[in-house]
Write a protein that holds these residues in place. Sequence first.
Motif, mmCIF file in Angstrom:
data_model
loop_
_atom_site.group_PDB
_atom_site.id
_atom_site.type_symbol
_atom_site.label_atom_id
_atom_site.label_comp_id
_atom_site.label_asym_id
_atom_site.label_seq_id
_atom_site.Cartn_x
_atom_site.Cartn_y
_atom_site.Cartn_z
ATOM 1 N N VAL A 1 -3.170 7.437 -9.588
ATOM 2 C CA VAL A 1 -2.189 8.378 -9.053
ATOM 3 C C VAL A 1 -2.622 8.789 -7.648
ATOM 4 O O VAL A 1 -3.713 9.327 -7.461
ATOM 5 C CB VAL A 1 -2.060 9.628 -9.954
ATOM 6 C CG1 VAL A 1 -1.134 10.648 -9.311
ATOM 7 C CG2 VAL A 1 -1.550 9.225 -11.332
ATOM 8 N N HIS A 2 -1.779 8.479 -6.670
ATOM 9 C CA HIS A 2 -2.105 8.883 -5.303
ATOM 10 C C HIS A 2 -1.799 10.357 -5.133
ATOM 11 O O HIS A 2 -0.677 10.798 -5.365
ATOM 12 C CB HIS A 2 -1.335 8.038 -4.290
ATOM 13 C CG HIS A 2 -1.953 6.695 -4.123
ATOM 14 N ND1 HIS A 2 -3.227 6.528 -3.631
ATOM 15 C CD2 HIS A 2 -1.507 5.456 -4.423
ATOM 16 C CE1 HIS A 2 -3.530 5.243 -3.617
ATOM 17 N NE2 HIS A 2 -2.502 4.565 -4.103
ATOM 18 N N ALA A 3 -2.796 11.095 -4.724
ATOM 19 C CA ALA A 3 -2.692 12.551 -4.720
ATOM 20 C C ALA A 3 -2.614 13.128 -3.317
ATOM 21 O O ALA A 3 -2.405 14.328 -3.162
ATOM 22 C CB ALA A 3 -3.911 13.138 -5.439
ATOM 23 N N MET A 4 -2.816 12.289 -2.298
ATOM 24 C CA MET A 4 -2.849 12.854 -0.956
ATOM 25 C C MET A 4 -1.432 13.062 -0.447
ATOM 26 O O MET A 4 -0.577 12.184 -0.579
ATOM 27 C CB MET A 4 -3.611 11.938 -0.003
ATOM 28 C CG MET A 4 -5.073 11.824 -0.338
ATOM 29 S SD MET A 4 -5.859 13.430 -0.562
ATOM 30 C CE MET A 4 -7.330 13.202 0.397
ATOM 31 N N PRO A 5 -1.166 14.211 0.145
ATOM 32 C CA PRO A 5 0.175 14.464 0.655
ATOM 33 C C PRO A 5 0.558 13.428 1.704
ATOM 34 O O PRO A 5 -0.286 13.014 2.503
ATOM 35 C CB PRO A 5 0.071 15.845 1.311
ATOM 36 C CG PRO A 5 -1.272 16.378 1.025
ATOM 37 C CD PRO A 5 -2.109 15.298 0.426
ATOM 38 N N GLY A 6 1.801 13.019 1.665
ATOM 39 C CA GLY A 6 2.304 12.170 2.740
ATOM 40 C C GLY A 6 2.107 10.693 2.527
ATOM 41 O O GLY A 6 2.575 9.889 3.323
ATOM 42 N N VAL A 7 1.414 10.277 1.466
ATOM 43 C CA VAL A 7 1.209 8.844 1.287
ATOM 44 C C VAL A 7 2.533 8.209 0.864
ATOM 45 O O VAL A 7 3.294 8.775 0.083
ATOM 46 C CB VAL A 7 0.073 8.553 0.284
ATOM 47 C CG1 VAL A 7 0.424 9.008 -1.110
ATOM 48 C CG2 VAL A 7 -0.258 7.066 0.277
ATOM 49 N N LEU B 1 -6.316 9.989 12.945
ATOM 50 C CA LEU B 1 -6.008 11.405 13.160
ATOM 51 C C LEU B 1 -5.238 11.522 14.476
ATOM 52 O O LEU B 1 -5.655 12.239 15.377
ATOM 53 C CB LEU B 1 -7.297 12.240 13.218
ATOM 54 C CG LEU B 1 -8.099 12.354 11.915
ATOM 55 C CD1 LEU B 1 -9.412 13.101 12.153
ATOM 56 C CD2 LEU B 1 -7.296 13.067 10.833
ATOM 57 N N VAL B 2 -4.126 10.800 14.576
ATOM 58 C CA VAL B 2 -3.454 10.751 15.873
ATOM 59 C C VAL B 2 -2.170 11.572 15.924
ATOM 60 O O VAL B 2 -1.630 11.791 16.997
ATOM 61 C CB VAL B 2 -3.133 9.304 16.308
ATOM 62 C CG1 VAL B 2 -4.424 8.516 16.513
ATOM 63 C CG2 VAL B 2 -2.242 8.610 15.298
ATOM 64 N N ASP B 3 -1.677 12.013 14.768
ATOM 65 C CA ASP B 3 -0.476 12.843 14.840
ATOM 66 C C ASP B 3 -0.638 14.110 14.005
ATOM 67 O O ASP B 3 -1.588 14.241 13.226
ATOM 68 C CB ASP B 3 0.776 12.058 14.436
ATOM 69 C CG ASP B 3 0.654 11.459 13.055
ATOM 70 O OD1 ASP B 3 0.029 12.099 12.186
ATOM 71 O OD2 ASP B 3 1.170 10.352 12.836
ATOM 72 N N ALA B 4 0.289 15.015 14.198
ATOM 73 C CA ALA B 4 0.177 16.335 13.578
ATOM 74 C C ALA B 4 0.132 16.227 12.053
ATOM 75 O O ALA B 4 -0.648 16.920 11.398
ATOM 76 C CB ALA B 4 1.353 17.214 14.014
ATOM 77 N N ALA B 5 0.946 15.319 11.482
ATOM 78 C CA ALA B 5 0.996 15.218 10.022
ATOM 79 C C ALA B 5 -0.345 14.775 9.458
ATOM 80 O O ALA B 5 -0.820 15.312 8.458
ATOM 81 C CB ALA B 5 2.095 14.245 9.599
#
Lengths: 234, 464
Positions: A108-114, B70-74
């Motif tokens: 389960v990928h847990a990192m935000p935004g993946v 680590l190149v953008d705000a997100a």
Amino acid sequence: MITHAAPISLMLTLLAGAPAIDPPPDTKDRSDSVATAPVLSRAVLEVIMLRDVRDAKGGTKTVFPANGPGLVVVVLSSTTCPIANASVPELRRLQAAVDDVGGRLVLVHAMPGVTAEAAIAHANTRRLDMPILLDERHELVGRLDGTVVPEAFVMTRNADRWTIRYRGPLDNLYAEIGRRRRNATSAYARDAVAAIVAGTPIAQPIRPAVGCRIDRIGRVPKAVPGVVPEVAVE
Amino acid sequence: MNTIALVLGVIFGLLVATPDPPPGKRGGPIGDGLVVPAVPPPTWNGDVADIIQRRCVTCHAMGRVGPFELVDAAAVRNRGRFLLDVIDGGRMPPWLPTGTGWVNHRTVTTAERATLAAWLESGGPVGDGPARVLDPPGSSPFRADLTVEMPEAHVIPEESDPAWHAGEIDVHGVTFSLDNDSPLRVQAIRHRPASPQAMRVAAFAFDDTGAGRYLDERDSRVGFLMGGDPGIKPMGADGVILAGSGDFRLPEGFHVPVPAASDLVTQFQYRPTGVPERLQERIELELVPAAEASRPIRWLPLAVGRVDVAAGEGQRVSSEVIVLEHPLQLLGISPRAIEICRRLLVVVEFPDGHRRELVDIPDWDHHQRETLRFEPPVDLPAGSRLQAIFDLDNTASNPRNPDDPPQRVNRGRRTGLLGNFLHVAARTVDGDRYLRSIGPETIRGLMRRARPTSEKPMESIAGD
């Protein structure tokens, strides 16, 4: 500095009459207040539907199919965390061990935004063929109180509940962030699976996971834009 | 900005770690109903992007050594607390010594850290205009006068091979032949890793004895597998580069001397990433132009060749004291130590009796080793006494102990198991002659001695 995965008792659904398991030796220092049996109700867990990265139409799946195996290992992970990635060979060994005894291992990928694309690219380069789901709203992460990746949850089903029999690192490759052994000398999660199958006690049912901290969704103030997807990186 | 707003700004700065009250509510009535506007939180475009650009992007960008971009705000916002954790833990940016006066000093200042924390606390606003996307800085100017490259790749396995020495580090040695008919004067060294995310350190030794070549030829693979030093000269005696941190460059007027018909023996230290990676490195040398005057840099070891530490014990070991017979200029130090080393010090006692710590590394990590350069160089008069001190911690509470439970560590890599290699230049021809002999002589001394040295550490300064 160590990033610990600490079980927060309030996150868990407490059920009376939980099956007797060895009390975790170190829950005292780390649980919030109430002594916790690491038990979650099936009704709560089995309805959590997570995005299946291999479903091109964006469909969802449950980690805990109602008629699936009674042994489920959930590994919270990330596509970019170096500590999670270094554990991939052990993840494959854990999967083989779980498959061997008819259990089910889910990544389960847990990192935000993946994104699903990033997760698939990651699975392809790293030869991962287990089910891979995205916990985009931290529904499962919240239930398990996951705080870092990688972390393994070895769980068994009993009547109307799932019990976390082991939670913590897959092995002892990392003692702390930046403190990595050449090779792990203990495979904690695999040992837990073996102990369950053998019916012997698990040496230490809770160990602090070491890895990349999960920034929890929903803990950012509401006034600001939430999490923005990242582009695929692998 | 009026004074009250300024004062509030300071208070806000102190409050950044406290979640309550929510940032939007900070402005409000104070005293007799006086209302001041809220201090606007830092933004990505206005504040944070610059910090990340300065401190992180050289390594955390596409194709660089860092494990993610680590190149953008997100990307920064989504990892916010984790970034603060590793900054607070002294882990990132990679930088080992305490103190100031270093070239290339990498650190996040307290103010920068506070800005980053305040930005995350307020949810990571972008600020005016479209969100900035950062570009890693281009590499600094470098003239590649001589380039060597591995003809084929060595494969870094997906995880370390357990069969190979427990307690060892992951290294691969490579001997590059330079085919130089005449001596060279090396101004700078550049390392181009084939797999930046798996590569950590390159340690160099120019060698005209054939020792590196011998090892390479005996090993059927490209390069050779050996953790120790090929000959008398310690690996790293001619410079150590931490991958991603830039070039090894001497100040103008100095060079690393390379005799004719030399090889460049390099020890590459890598870290498996979970997938097989290619180790096929390229090294570029910039030479001092023929017409320019320049002084040679020599190496001086402050080393311990053998240690014996019982399981569960700590031990302070120190090198022999070297008393300088000629005045020297110290340009840099390349430290090297085994994993159970916690703290590492180099101490000088000047002829007038006063002492100074030249290097203090309180939390040693061999994956982050590099040549540390002084700016300006340190003058060491004749009669100066130099010593290196190492605190070894073979207990279970040392998280870097490779053995769990701890095992007795009884090892001898006599050329310098624990070492600090000083990069020094003499001011006179006699001084240079002295320097050329003292390095090898010291190493031969270590090799003759079977026992750990009994020399007392310079306690008064090194004591905790």
